[in-house]
Design a protein around this motif. Structure first.
Motif, PDB file in Angstrom:
ATOM      1  N   GLY A  75      -1.027  14.883   9.035  1.00  0.00           N
ATOM      2  CA  GLY A  75      -1.632  14.537   7.754  1.00  0.00           C
ATOM      3  C   GLY A  75      -1.176  13.212   7.179  1.00  0.00           C
ATOM      4  O   GLY A  75      -1.305  12.970   5.978  1.00  0.00           O
ATOM      5  N   ILE A  76      -0.649  12.343   8.033  1.00  0.00           N
ATOM      6  CA  ILE A  76      -0.209  11.016   7.601  1.00  0.00           C
ATOM      7  C   ILE A  76      -1.065   9.976   8.324  1.00  0.00           C
ATOM      8  O   ILE A  76      -1.046   9.904   9.555  1.00  0.00           O
ATOM      9  CB  ILE A  76       1.283  10.786   7.916  1.00  0.00           C
ATOM     10  CG1 ILE A  76       2.144  11.828   7.199  1.00  0.00           C
ATOM     11  CG2 ILE A  76       1.701   9.366   7.535  1.00  0.00           C
ATOM     12  CD1 ILE A  76       3.596  11.843   7.634  1.00  0.00           C
ATOM     13  N   ILE A  77      -1.819   9.213   7.578  1.00  0.00           N
ATOM     14  CA  ILE A  77      -2.623   8.153   8.185  1.00  0.00           C
ATOM     15  C   ILE A  77      -1.673   7.117   8.765  1.00  0.00           C
ATOM     16  O   ILE A  77      -0.784   6.615   8.065  1.00  0.00           O
ATOM     17  CB  ILE A  77      -3.567   7.525   7.141  1.00  0.00           C
ATOM     18  CG1 ILE A  77      -4.629   8.549   6.722  1.00  0.00           C
ATOM     19  CG2 ILE A  77      -4.214   6.258   7.683  1.00  0.00           C
ATOM     20  CD1 ILE A  77      -5.444   8.132   5.526  1.00  0.00           C
ATOM     21  N   ALA A  78      -1.835   6.796  10.040  1.00  0.00           N
ATOM     22  CA  ALA A  78      -0.929   5.874  10.728  1.00  0.00           C
ATOM     23  C   ALA A  78      -1.758   4.771  11.387  1.00  0.00           C
ATOM     24  O   ALA A  78      -2.545   5.041  12.292  1.00  0.00           O
ATOM     25  CB  ALA A  78      -0.106   6.631  11.770  1.00  0.00           C
ATOM     26  N   LEU A  79      -1.603   3.543  10.903  1.00  0.00           N
ATOM     27  CA  LEU A  79      -2.446   2.431  11.336  1.00  0.00           C
ATOM     28  C   LEU A  79      -1.627   1.296  11.937  1.00  0.00           C
ATOM     29  O   LEU A  79      -0.590   0.911  11.394  1.00  0.00           O
ATOM     30  CB  LEU A  79      -3.237   1.881  10.144  1.00  0.00           C
ATOM     31  CG  LEU A  79      -4.122   2.874   9.382  1.00  0.00           C
ATOM     32  CD1 LEU A  79      -4.742   2.196   8.167  1.00  0.00           C
ATOM     33  CD2 LEU A  79      -5.194   3.438  10.298  1.00  0.00           C
ATOM     34  N   GLU A  80      -2.137   0.767  13.022  1.00  0.00           N
ATOM     35  CA  GLU A  80      -1.557  -0.411  13.651  1.00  0.00           C
ATOM     36  C   GLU A  80      -2.381  -1.631  13.255  1.00  0.00           C
ATOM     37  O   GLU A  80      -3.605  -1.558  13.181  1.00  0.00           O
ATOM     38  CB  GLU A  80      -1.567  -0.264  15.175  1.00  0.00           C
ATOM     39  CG  GLU A  80      -0.777   0.931  15.679  1.00  0.00           C
ATOM     40  CD  GLU A  80      -0.738   1.014  17.199  1.00  0.00           C
ATOM     41  OE1 GLU A  80      -0.713  -0.043  17.858  1.00  0.00           O
ATOM     42  OE2 GLU A  80      -0.728   2.142  17.713  1.00  0.00           O
ATOM     43  N   PRO A 131      -9.530  13.400   3.529  1.00  0.00           N
ATOM     44  CA  PRO A 131      -9.052  13.762   2.190  1.00  0.00           C
ATOM     45  C   PRO A 131      -7.765  14.581   2.174  1.00  0.00           C
ATOM     46  O   PRO A 131      -7.069  14.601   1.165  1.00  0.00           O
ATOM     47  CB  PRO A 131     -10.222  14.555   1.598  1.00  0.00           C
ATOM     48  CG  PRO A 131     -11.021  15.019   2.758  1.00  0.00           C
ATOM     49  CD  PRO A 131     -10.829  13.991   3.832  1.00  0.00           C
ATOM     50  N   GLU A 132      -7.451  15.232   3.286  1.00  0.00           N
ATOM     51  CA  GLU A 132      -6.224  16.031   3.318  1.00  0.00           C
ATOM     52  C   GLU A 132      -4.985  15.185   3.615  1.00  0.00           C
ATOM     53  O   GLU A 132      -3.864  15.698   3.634  1.00  0.00           O
ATOM     54  CB  GLU A 132      -6.339  17.169   4.337  1.00  0.00           C
ATOM     55  CG  GLU A 132      -6.451  16.738   5.792  1.00  0.00           C
ATOM     56  CD  GLU A 132      -7.878  16.417   6.235  1.00  0.00           C
ATOM     57  OE1 GLU A 132      -8.118  16.432   7.455  1.00  0.00           O
ATOM     58  OE2 GLU A 132      -8.736  16.131   5.387  1.00  0.00           O
ATOM     59  N   ALA A 133      -5.166  13.889   3.829  1.00  0.00           N
ATOM     60  CA  ALA A 133      -4.027  13.013   4.129  1.00  0.00           C
ATOM     61  C   ALA A 133      -3.067  12.966   2.948  1.00  0.00           C
ATOM     62  O   ALA A 133      -3.473  12.807   1.800  1.00  0.00           O
ATOM     63  CB  ALA A 133      -4.515  11.605   4.457  1.00  0.00           C
ATOM     64  N   ARG A 134      -1.780  13.091   3.254  1.00  0.00           N
ATOM     65  CA  ARG A 134      -0.745  13.080   2.221  1.00  0.00           C
ATOM     66  C   ARG A 134      -0.263  11.672   1.908  1.00  0.00           C
ATOM     67  O   ARG A 134       0.280  11.409   0.846  1.00  0.00           O
ATOM     68  CB  ARG A 134       0.440  13.935   2.665  1.00  0.00           C
ATOM     69  CG  ARG A 134       0.100  15.398   2.849  1.00  0.00           C
ATOM     70  CD  ARG A 134       1.292  16.195   3.341  1.00  0.00           C
ATOM     71  NE  ARG A 134       1.580  15.907   4.746  1.00  0.00           N
ATOM     72  CZ  ARG A 134       2.742  15.472   5.212  1.00  0.00           C
ATOM     73  NH1 ARG A 134       3.753  15.259   4.404  1.00  0.00           N
ATOM     74  NH2 ARG A 134       2.918  15.246   6.495  1.00  0.00           N
ATOM     75  N   GLY A 135      -0.408  10.792   2.867  1.00  0.00           N
ATOM     76  CA  GLY A 135       0.085   9.436   2.689  1.00  0.00           C
ATOM     77  C   GLY A 135      -0.215   8.619   3.930  1.00  0.00           C
ATOM     78  O   GLY A 135      -1.032   9.027   4.767  1.00  0.00           O
ATOM     79  N   ALA A 136       0.450   7.474   4.033  1.00  0.00           N
ATOM     80  CA  ALA A 136       0.157   6.570   5.144  1.00  0.00           C
ATOM     81  C   ALA A 136       1.414   5.850   5.603  1.00  0.00           C
ATOM     82  O   ALA A 136       2.389   5.719   4.860  1.00  0.00           O
ATOM     83  CB  ALA A 136      -0.897   5.546   4.729  1.00  0.00           C
ATOM     84  N   VAL A 137       1.356   5.394   6.847  1.00  0.00           N
ATOM     85  CA  VAL A 137       2.350   4.483   7.404  1.00  0.00           C
ATOM     86  C   VAL A 137       1.562   3.459   8.210  1.00  0.00           C
ATOM     87  O   VAL A 137       0.564   3.798   8.851  1.00  0.00           O
ATOM     88  CB  VAL A 137       3.394   5.224   8.283  1.00  0.00           C
ATOM     89  CG1 VAL A 137       2.739   5.952   9.453  1.00  0.00           C
ATOM     90  CG2 VAL A 137       4.456   4.253   8.786  1.00  0.00           C
ATOM     91  N   PHE A 138       1.987   2.202   8.151  1.00  0.00           N
ATOM     92  CA  PHE A 138       1.254   1.170   8.890  1.00  0.00           C
ATOM     93  C   PHE A 138       2.133  -0.064   9.068  1.00  0.00           C
ATOM     94  O   PHE A 138       3.154  -0.233   8.405  1.00  0.00           O
ATOM     95  CB  PHE A 138      -0.043   0.780   8.166  1.00  0.00           C
ATOM     96  CG  PHE A 138       0.152   0.200   6.790  1.00  0.00           C
ATOM     97  CD1 PHE A 138       0.435  -1.152   6.612  1.00  0.00           C
ATOM     98  CD2 PHE A 138       0.054   1.004   5.665  1.00  0.00           C
ATOM     99  CE1 PHE A 138       0.617  -1.688   5.347  1.00  0.00           C
ATOM    100  CE2 PHE A 138       0.236   0.478   4.390  1.00  0.00           C
ATOM    101  CZ  PHE A 138       0.515  -0.872   4.228  1.00  0.00           C
ATOM    102  N   PHE A 139       1.684  -0.917   9.999  1.00  0.00           N
ATOM    103  CA  PHE A 139       2.209  -2.276  10.061  1.00  0.00           C
ATOM    104  C   PHE A 139       1.019  -3.212  10.048  1.00  0.00           C
ATOM    105  O   PHE A 139      -0.061  -2.875  10.526  1.00  0.00           O
ATOM    106  CB  PHE A 139       3.142  -2.512  11.263  1.00  0.00           C
ATOM    107  CG  PHE A 139       2.591  -2.153  12.606  1.00  0.00           C
ATOM    108  CD1 PHE A 139       1.859  -3.073  13.347  1.00  0.00           C
ATOM    109  CD2 PHE A 139       2.820  -0.899  13.156  1.00  0.00           C
ATOM    110  CE1 PHE A 139       1.376  -2.770  14.612  1.00  0.00           C
ATOM    111  CE2 PHE A 139       2.338  -0.572  14.421  1.00  0.00           C
ATOM    112  CZ  PHE A 139       1.613  -1.505  15.150  1.00  0.00           C
ATOM    113  N   HIS A 140       1.187  -4.374   9.427  1.00  0.00           N
ATOM    114  CA  HIS A 140       0.072  -5.296   9.226  1.00  0.00           C
ATOM    115  C   HIS A 140       0.197  -6.523  10.124  1.00  0.00           C
ATOM    116  O   HIS A 140       1.119  -6.619  10.946  1.00  0.00           O
ATOM    117  CB  HIS A 140      -0.054  -5.675   7.751  1.00  0.00           C
ATOM    118  CG  HIS A 140       1.212  -6.167   7.127  1.00  0.00           C
ATOM    119  ND1 HIS A 140       1.860  -7.318   7.534  1.00  0.00           N
ATOM    120  CD2 HIS A 140       1.963  -5.663   6.100  1.00  0.00           C
ATOM    121  CE1 HIS A 140       2.933  -7.515   6.791  1.00  0.00           C
ATOM    122  NE2 HIS A 140       3.031  -6.521   5.916  1.00  0.00           N
ATOM    123  N   GLY A 141      -0.738  -7.445   9.966  1.00  0.00           N
ATOM    124  CA  GLY A 141      -0.800  -8.613  10.845  1.00  0.00           C
ATOM    125  C   GLY A 141       0.437  -9.482  10.820  1.00  0.00           C
ATOM    126  O   GLY A 141       0.857 -10.007  11.869  1.00  0.00           O
TER     127      GLY A 141
END
Length: 197
Positions: free
Chosen positions: A87-92, A113-123
């Motif tokens: 449930g954690i959106i994880a984006l590269e 909609p059930e996502a609790r939060g996110a983790v990512f790294f950006h450009g």
């Protein structure tokens, strides 16, 4: 176009080719150069940049053919897939800055909609990673108000634990204020082969 502009643009093409996040680099050469330079790039330079990008991609393809074992990037991608299951959106490579990364995460959240939060790294993080400086991860809950910092810390712990389960080391002070860092590792993001993980 100045010589400094030329060198800057060719270095950008080399970065994009090595990053693993520009599958259409050669087709997008003119558009990318237009965004990078103040003026429309001369056709001869578009051809030069495209040829440079092709050479670097060919080098990458040859190097990647030797990657028999899972790479650090493979492990991060696998960990991010597991985080999505939790449930954690994880984006590269989400946007170019932290604010753009959060915009991308919120856009994904509309269909999740059930996502609790996110983790990512950006450009910008990718640029540092390709240079061998490690990778910084931004994280946080979507919830606002009281208890947000506690939720952020809990989410950060989950991210660190899942990365560790995939063999990815991290450093983090355990607070909501500091990003999670993956220490320097050889940048090997696959573009041409499947991960053996």
């Amino acid at each position: 176009m100045t010589e400094e502009d030329r060198r800057h643009a060719l270095a950008a093409f080399e970065h994009w080719a090595r990053s693993g996040y520009a599958p259409d680099l050669l087709d997008e050469a003119e558009e990318r150069l237009g965004d990078l330079l103040a003026d429309e790039p001369p056709p001869a330079f578009v051809a030069e940049a495209r040829a440079h990008g092709r050479r670097v991609l060919d080098e990458q393809r040859a190097a990647e053919a030797t990657w028999a074992e899972p790479t650090g990037n493979d492990r991060i991608t696998e960990a991010f897939a597991d985080l999505e299951d939790l449930g954690i959106i994880a984006l590269e490579d989400a946007g170019y800055t932290t604010s753009e990364g959060w915009e991308d995460a919120r856009e994904v959240a509309r269909d999740f909609p059930e996502a609790r939060g996110a983790v990512f790294f950006h450009g910008q993080d990718v640029e540092r990673g390709v240079r061998g400086e490690g990778l910084w991860l931004t994280f946080g809950p979507f919830a606002r108000g009281a208890g947000r910092d506690e939720a952020a810390v809990e989410l950060g712990r989950e991210v660190v634990e899942v990365l560790a389960a995939h063999g990815v080391a991290t450093t983090w002070d355990g607070t909501a204020k500091q990003r999670i860092q993956i220490p320097p590792f050889p940048w090997r993001k696959r573009q041409f082969t499947e991960s053996p993980v």
